[in-house]
Design a protein around this motif. Sequence first.
Motif, PDB file in Angstrom:
ATOM      1  N   MET A  37       0.913  -1.229  -0.007  1.00 52.42           N
ATOM      2  CA  MET A  37      -0.112   0.059  -0.100  1.00 52.42           C
ATOM      3  C   MET A  37       0.904   1.114  -0.093  1.00 52.42           C
ATOM      4  SD  MET A  37      -3.125   0.560  -0.010  1.00 52.42           S
ATOM      5  CE  MET A  37      -4.065   1.931  -0.057  1.00 52.42           C
ATOM      6  N   ARG A  38       1.947   1.091   0.571  1.00 52.78           N
ATOM      7  CA  ARG A  38       2.897   2.479   0.485  1.00 52.78           C
ATOM      8  C   ARG A  38       3.353   2.873  -0.935  1.00 52.78           C
ATOM      9  NH1 ARG A  38       6.248  -0.541   4.247  1.00 52.78           N
ATOM     10  NH2 ARG A  38       7.438  -1.276   2.566  1.00 52.78           N
ATOM     11  N   LYS A  39       3.491   1.762  -1.699  1.00 50.68           N
ATOM     12  CA  LYS A  39       3.953   2.218  -2.955  1.00 50.68           C
ATOM     13  C   LYS A  39       2.883   2.939  -3.725  1.00 50.68           C
ATOM     14  CE  LYS A  39       3.128  -1.894  -5.552  1.00 50.68           C
ATOM     15  NZ  LYS A  39       3.727  -2.752  -6.581  1.00 50.68           N
ATOM     16  N   TYR A  40       1.580   2.969  -3.282  1.00 49.67           N
ATOM     17  CA  TYR A  40       0.540   3.589  -3.938  1.00 49.67           C
ATOM     18  C   TYR A  40       0.236   5.105  -3.308  1.00 49.67           C
ATOM     19  CZ  TYR A  40      -0.496  -0.837  -5.653  1.00 49.67           C
ATOM     20  OH  TYR A  40      -0.708  -2.349  -6.224  1.00 49.67           O
ATOM     21  N   VAL A  41       0.312   4.990  -1.920  1.00 50.54           N
ATOM     22  CA  VAL A  41      -0.047   6.366  -1.388  1.00 50.54           C
ATOM     23  C   VAL A  41       1.073   7.242  -1.395  1.00 50.54           C
ATOM     24  CG1 VAL A  41      -0.218   7.322   1.081  1.00 50.54           C
ATOM     25  CG2 VAL A  41      -1.317   5.208   0.382  1.00 50.54           C
ATOM     26  N   PHE A  42       2.393   6.806  -1.516  1.00 50.10           N
ATOM     27  CA  PHE A  42       3.618   7.578  -1.570  1.00 50.10           C
ATOM     28  C   PHE A  42       4.105   7.862  -3.156  1.00 50.10           C
ATOM     29  CE2 PHE A  42       4.080   6.140   2.845  1.00 50.10           C
ATOM     30  CZ  PHE A  42       3.600   7.270   3.311  1.00 50.10           C
ATOM     31  N   GLY A  43       2.756   7.361  -4.152  1.00 49.07           N
ATOM     32  CA  GLY A  43       3.570   7.752  -5.613  1.00 49.07           C
ATOM     33  C   GLY A  43       3.701   9.453  -5.852  1.00 49.07           C
ATOM     34  N   THR A  44       4.513   9.425  -6.765  1.00 51.86           N
ATOM     35  CA  THR A  44       4.930  10.854  -7.081  1.00 51.86           C
ATOM     36  C   THR A  44       3.747  11.648  -7.554  1.00 51.86           C
ATOM     37  OG1 THR A  44       5.746  10.258  -9.423  1.00 51.86           O
ATOM     38  CG2 THR A  44       7.213  10.610  -7.516  1.00 51.86           C
ATOM     39  N   GLY A  45       2.848  11.110  -8.725  1.00 48.37           N
ATOM     40  CA  GLY A  45       1.813  11.695  -8.677  1.00 48.37           C
ATOM     41  C   GLY A  45       0.600  12.186  -8.055  1.00 48.37           C
TER      42      GLY A  45
ATOM     43  N   SER B 137       2.163  14.982  -5.528  1.00 41.22           N
ATOM     44  CA  SER B 137       2.206  16.397  -6.295  1.00 41.22           C
ATOM     45  C   SER B 137       0.880  16.743  -6.207  1.00 41.22           C
ATOM     46  CB  SER B 137       2.751  16.207  -7.718  1.00 41.22           C
ATOM     47  OG  SER B 137       2.076  15.225  -8.561  1.00 41.22           O
ATOM     48  N   ALA B 138      -0.330  16.245  -6.267  1.00 41.80           N
ATOM     49  CA  ALA B 138      -1.353  16.649  -6.499  1.00 41.80           C
ATOM     50  C   ALA B 138      -2.020  16.938  -5.101  1.00 41.80           C
ATOM     51  CB  ALA B 138      -2.456  15.475  -6.899  1.00 41.80           C
ATOM     52  N   ILE B 139      -1.637  16.483  -4.147  1.00 45.96           N
ATOM     53  CA  ILE B 139      -1.608  17.082  -2.768  1.00 45.96           C
ATOM     54  C   ILE B 139      -1.026  18.270  -2.412  1.00 45.96           C
ATOM     55  CG2 ILE B 139      -1.440  16.196  -0.353  1.00 45.96           C
ATOM     56  CD1 ILE B 139      -1.932  13.680  -0.973  1.00 45.96           C
ATOM     57  N   THR B 140       0.105  18.240  -2.677  1.00 46.89           N
ATOM     58  CA  THR B 140       1.077  19.606  -2.462  1.00 46.89           C
ATOM     59  C   THR B 140       0.317  20.647  -3.419  1.00 46.89           C
ATOM     60  OG1 THR B 140       2.682  18.977  -3.979  1.00 46.89           O
ATOM     61  CG2 THR B 140       3.058  18.490  -1.767  1.00 46.89           C
ATOM     62  N   GLY B 141      -0.051  20.504  -4.497  1.00 44.75           N
ATOM     63  CA  GLY B 141      -0.671  21.562  -5.133  1.00 44.75           C
ATOM     64  C   GLY B 141      -2.122  21.914  -4.670  1.00 44.75           C
ATOM     65  N   GLY B 142      -2.854  21.081  -4.113  1.00 43.86           N
ATOM     66  CA  GLY B 142      -3.935  21.521  -3.466  1.00 43.86           C
ATOM     67  C   GLY B 142      -3.654  22.106  -2.050  1.00 43.86           C
ATOM     68  N   LEU B 143      -2.648  21.830  -1.267  1.00 43.80           N
ATOM     69  CA  LEU B 143      -2.298  22.538  -0.356  1.00 43.80           C
ATOM     70  C   LEU B 143      -1.896  24.251  -0.829  1.00 43.80           C
ATOM     71  CD1 LEU B 143      -0.173  20.023   1.766  1.00 43.80           C
ATOM     72  CD2 LEU B 143      -2.434  20.863   2.237  1.00 43.80           C
ATOM     73  N   THR B 144      -1.264  24.154  -1.672  1.00 41.81           N
ATOM     74  CA  THR B 144      -0.695  25.611  -2.261  1.00 41.81           C
ATOM     75  C   THR B 144      -2.016  26.170  -2.408  1.00 41.81           C
ATOM     76  OG1 THR B 144       1.232  24.514  -3.117  1.00 41.81           O
ATOM     77  CG2 THR B 144       0.464  26.611  -4.127  1.00 41.81           C
TER      78      THR B 144
ATOM     79  N   SER C 125      -8.169  22.473 -12.582  1.00 39.86           N
ATOM     80  CA  SER C 125      -6.720  21.556 -12.987  1.00 39.86           C
ATOM     81  C   SER C 125      -6.571  21.028 -11.951  1.00 39.86           C
ATOM     82  CB  SER C 125      -5.670  22.742 -13.331  1.00 39.86           C
ATOM     83  OG  SER C 125      -4.527  22.151 -13.524  1.00 39.86           O
ATOM     84  N   TRP C 126      -6.494  21.427 -10.755  1.00 36.19           N
ATOM     85  CA  TRP C 126      -6.200  20.552  -9.598  1.00 36.19           C
ATOM     86  C   TRP C 126      -7.127  19.259  -9.474  1.00 36.19           C
ATOM     87  CZ3 TRP C 126      -8.711  19.496  -5.009  1.00 36.19           C
ATOM     88  CH2 TRP C 126      -8.126  18.646  -3.957  1.00 36.19           C
ATOM     89  N   GLY C 127      -8.283  19.433  -9.471  1.00 37.90           N
ATOM     90  CA  GLY C 127      -9.283  18.431  -9.435  1.00 37.90           C
ATOM     91  C   GLY C 127      -9.095  17.274 -10.437  1.00 37.90           C
ATOM     92  N   ILE C 128      -8.516  17.561 -11.846  1.00 39.52           N
ATOM     93  CA  ILE C 128      -8.312  16.791 -12.846  1.00 39.52           C
ATOM     94  C   ILE C 128      -6.973  16.048 -12.534  1.00 39.52           C
ATOM     95  CG2 ILE C 128      -7.740  16.889 -15.372  1.00 39.52           C
ATOM     96  CD1 ILE C 128      -9.758  18.871 -15.964  1.00 39.52           C
ATOM     97  N   THR C 129      -5.984  16.664 -12.081  1.00 38.96           N
ATOM     98  CA  THR C 129      -4.804  16.004 -11.595  1.00 38.96           C
ATOM     99  C   THR C 129      -4.894  15.174 -10.586  1.00 38.96           C
ATOM    100  OG1 THR C 129      -3.532  18.119 -12.236  1.00 38.96           O
ATOM    101  CG2 THR C 129      -2.351  16.497 -10.710  1.00 38.96           C
ATOM    102  N   LEU C 130      -5.715  15.423  -9.579  1.00 36.54           N
ATOM    103  CA  LEU C 130      -5.898  14.503  -8.475  1.00 36.54           C
ATOM    104  C   LEU C 130      -6.842  13.425  -9.022  1.00 36.54           C
ATOM    105  CD1 LEU C 130      -5.749  14.034  -5.420  1.00 36.54           C
ATOM    106  CD2 LEU C 130      -8.049  14.943  -5.157  1.00 36.54           C
ATOM    107  N   ALA C 131      -7.575  13.491  -9.973  1.00 37.01           N
ATOM    108  CA  ALA C 131      -8.683  12.201 -10.319  1.00 37.01           C
ATOM    109  C   ALA C 131      -7.806  11.422 -11.195  1.00 37.01           C
ATOM    110  CB  ALA C 131      -9.697  12.864 -11.353  1.00 37.01           C
TER     111      ALA C 131
END
Length: 84
Positions: A1-9, A12-19, A40-46
């Motif tokens: 499960m770690r490799k899914y949660v800590f994926g780069t995509g 980056s979507a989470i940090t973009g949302g925080l910004t 754009s953030w919503g599409i990236t997260l999806a």
Amino acid sequence: MRKYVFGTGLLSAITGGLTLLRSARSDEPFTWRTALAWLSWGITLALAIGSVVDTRRAARAKMIPLDSPVADRRNDLLRERLRR
């Protein structure tokens, strides 16, 4: 499960949302550019979540769409799963 949660995509979507959240707290008015940034953030997260789901399904030898980014690596993911 770690490799899914800590994926780069996903990261980056989470940090973009925080910004975007930080910028929403400022006193600037909500403009069409802000709306486009949220869209754009919503599409990236999806897309990031869809990639995680497709990777997990491919690793478990389930059907995935042919337009998925991991469709070419489906056999490699299955071999890795069977090796474990």
